[in-house]
Write a protein that holds these residues in place. Structure first.
Motif, PDB file in Angstrom:
ATOM      1  N   THR A  21      -1.787   2.517 -12.539  1.00  0.00           N
ATOM      2  CA  THR A  21      -0.462   2.421 -13.151  1.00  0.00           C
ATOM      3  C   THR A  21      -0.535   2.953 -14.581  1.00  0.00           C
ATOM      4  O   THR A  21      -1.602   2.999 -15.199  1.00  0.00           O
ATOM      5  N   TYR A  23       2.286   2.899 -18.146  1.00  0.00           N
ATOM      6  CA  TYR A  23       3.621   2.481 -18.609  1.00  0.00           C
ATOM      7  C   TYR A  23       3.982   3.147 -19.929  1.00  0.00           C
ATOM      8  O   TYR A  23       5.073   2.958 -20.441  1.00  0.00           O
ATOM      9  N   LEU A  40       1.316   5.639 -11.412  1.00  0.00           N
ATOM     10  CA  LEU A  40       2.495   4.909 -10.952  1.00  0.00           C
ATOM     11  C   LEU A  40       3.084   4.147 -12.132  1.00  0.00           C
ATOM     12  O   LEU A  40       2.402   3.325 -12.753  1.00  0.00           O
ATOM     13  N   GLY A  42       4.679   1.458 -12.499  1.00  0.00           N
ATOM     14  CA  GLY A  42       4.969   0.322 -11.622  1.00  0.00           C
ATOM     15  C   GLY A  42       5.905  -0.659 -12.289  1.00  0.00           C
ATOM     16  O   GLY A  42       5.922  -0.784 -13.523  1.00  0.00           O
ATOM     17  N   ASP A  43       6.639  -1.396 -11.457  1.00  0.00           N
ATOM     18  CA  ASP A  43       7.448  -2.465 -12.046  1.00  0.00           C
ATOM     19  C   ASP A  43       6.544  -3.625 -12.479  1.00  0.00           C
ATOM     20  O   ASP A  43       7.010  -4.596 -13.078  1.00  0.00           O
ATOM     21  N   SER A  44       5.228  -3.485 -12.211  1.00  0.00           N
ATOM     22  CA  SER A  44       4.256  -4.427 -12.783  1.00  0.00           C
ATOM     23  C   SER A  44       4.290  -4.358 -14.305  1.00  0.00           C
ATOM     24  O   SER A  44       3.711  -5.208 -14.980  1.00  0.00           O
ATOM     25  N   LYS A 111       8.656   5.149  -5.626  1.00  0.00           N
ATOM     26  CA  LYS A 111       8.041   4.201  -4.681  1.00  0.00           C
ATOM     27  C   LYS A 111       9.040   3.091  -4.368  1.00  0.00           C
ATOM     28  O   LYS A 111       9.678   2.558  -5.280  1.00  0.00           O
ATOM     29  N   HIS A 135       5.706   1.349   0.466  1.00  0.00           N
ATOM     30  CA  HIS A 135       4.884   0.226  -0.025  1.00  0.00           C
ATOM     31  C   HIS A 135       5.028  -0.908   0.980  1.00  0.00           C
ATOM     32  O   HIS A 135       6.133  -1.445   1.144  1.00  0.00           O
ATOM     33  N   ILE A 178       1.548   2.937   0.045  1.00  0.00           N
ATOM     34  CA  ILE A 178       0.671   1.948  -0.598  1.00  0.00           C
ATOM     35  C   ILE A 178       0.603   0.759   0.359  1.00  0.00           C
ATOM     36  O   ILE A 178       1.628   0.326   0.898  1.00  0.00           O
ATOM     37  N   GLU A 180      -0.518  -3.071   0.062  1.00  0.00           N
ATOM     38  CA  GLU A 180      -0.969  -4.078  -0.915  1.00  0.00           C
ATOM     39  C   GLU A 180      -1.381  -5.360  -0.196  1.00  0.00           C
ATOM     40  O   GLU A 180      -0.611  -5.927   0.592  1.00  0.00           O
ATOM     41  N   ILE A 201      -4.502  -1.423  -2.220  1.00  0.00           N
ATOM     42  CA  ILE A 201      -4.748  -2.284  -3.391  1.00  0.00           C
ATOM     43  C   ILE A 201      -5.031  -3.671  -2.823  1.00  0.00           C
ATOM     44  O   ILE A 201      -4.166  -4.272  -2.182  1.00  0.00           O
ATOM     45  N   ILE A 211      -5.517   2.109  -5.515  1.00  0.00           N
ATOM     46  CA  ILE A 211      -4.736   1.998  -6.755  1.00  0.00           C
ATOM     47  C   ILE A 211      -5.016   0.624  -7.347  1.00  0.00           C
ATOM     48  O   ILE A 211      -5.096  -0.370  -6.615  1.00  0.00           O
TER      49      ILE A 211
HETATM   50  O1  KIV Z   1       4.091  -2.169  -9.675  1.00  0.00           O
HETATM   51  C1  KIV Z   1       2.913  -1.933  -9.365  1.00  0.00           C
HETATM   52  O2  KIV Z   1       2.012  -1.872 -10.202  1.00  0.00           O
HETATM   53  C2  KIV Z   1       2.605  -1.723  -7.960  1.00  0.00           C
HETATM   54  C3  KIV Z   1       1.151  -1.626  -7.594  1.00  0.00           C
HETATM   55  C4  KIV Z   1       0.612  -3.000  -7.471  1.00  0.00           C
HETATM   56  C5  KIV Z   1       0.917  -0.823  -6.376  1.00  0.00           C
HETATM   57  O3  KIV Z   1       3.461  -1.665  -7.140  1.00  0.00           O
END
Ligand code: KIV
Length: 258
Positions: A21, A23, A40, A42-44, A111, A135, A178, A180, A201, A211
């Motif tokens: 990821t 950001y 990615l 990611g929304d993480s 994604k 995903h 993906i 998970e 993952i 990932i």
């Molecule tokens: O948002 C994210 O980081 C994800 C990963 C865990 C694949 O979707």
């Protein structure tokens, strides 16, 4: 080499795909120097950077902000942005608008979390020129239904459903998937069953690539990390040391007068 969905797809069966990821611009640039294949957004970002308890608080505006920052790094890596919570089962027009905005700030693909129930939407998005990464397995945007994160595909029925999800997403036009927290054995079956890259993952080694969330692999988080994560760095303690040294230097008047 500049990555696109075709170059990512061509890696299946040749070598492991490496994804993480990102950001912001600095992490994107550093990861790109290491020749990571996919970044990615990611929304993480919600849990790793923004102090939320889950990804459901992340809005489209936040995703656009962070995606633009990663895009400005001008990486060779393929930049994929997450469709945030609440859109997946919205009207097609709203989903399309959200994807369009993320693509127009520079993401090369989107994604989307989900399986067989969203394949018709995915088919339409792909047909409109929006590459989609699927995903499956643990879907963090479902946390309020799930209660807690857990492994998926351990029993026969759940494994069967996941395999059907993967096949349906491939048929709908996803360029990669993906998986998970999918049980290793189920992942192995999925990887063989589909012709598009299956990136894991917490889903065992028998995937087309892996990932990990950048903060987890870099050792740059305050919260406990998932037990499947291998830390490849310890940036949190390095940052703490640097802040402490800085504080000491200021207190000791070690800064030269200019
Ligand atoms: O948002 C994210 O980081 C994800 C990963 C865990 C694949 O979707």
């Amino acid at each position: 080499m500049l990555k696109n969905i075709q170059t990512i797809q061509s890696l299946k069966g040749k070598r492991a795909i490496v994804a993480t990821t990102a950001y912001d611009t600095i992490i994107a640039k550093i990861a790109d120097k290491a020749s990571i294949d996919i970044l990615l957004v990611g929304d993480s970002v919600g849990t790793t950077q923004l102090g939320f308890d889950s990804t459901v608080n992340v809005t489209l505006d936040m995703m656009m902000h962070h995606t633009s920052a990663v895009v400005r790094a001008q990486t060779n890596a393929l930049v994929v942005a997450d469709l945030p919570f609440g859109y997946t089962h919205d009207s097609y027009q709203n989903i399309f608008e959200a994807c369009r905005k993320l693509i127009q700030v520079g993401a090369s693909a989107i994604k989307i979390e989900g399986g067989q129930s969203i394949v018709s939407t995915i088919g339409r998005l792909v047909a409109s020129g929006i590459p989609i990464m699927g995903h499956i397995g643990l879907l963090p945007q479902q946390i309020n239904n799930l209660g807690k994160y857990r492994k998926f595909g351990l029993d026969k029925n759940e494994a069967k459903e996941l395999i059907c999800d993967a096949e349906a997403l491939e048929a709908a036009g996803c360029f990669a998937l993906i998986g998970e927290m999918v049980a290793s054995k189920t992942s192995e079956i999925i990887q063989k069953a589909i012709n598009i890259p299956y990136i894991g993952i917490g889903s065992g080694p028998k995937c087309d690539g892996q990932i990990l969330v950048a903060n987890d692999l870099l050792g740059f988080s305050i919260d406990p990390i998932p037990n499947f994560v291998r830390e490849f760095g310890n940036l949190s303690s390095k940052a703490l040391e640097a802040f402490k040294s800085y504080k000491k230097a200021v207190e000791n008047g070690e800064f030269p007068n200019e």
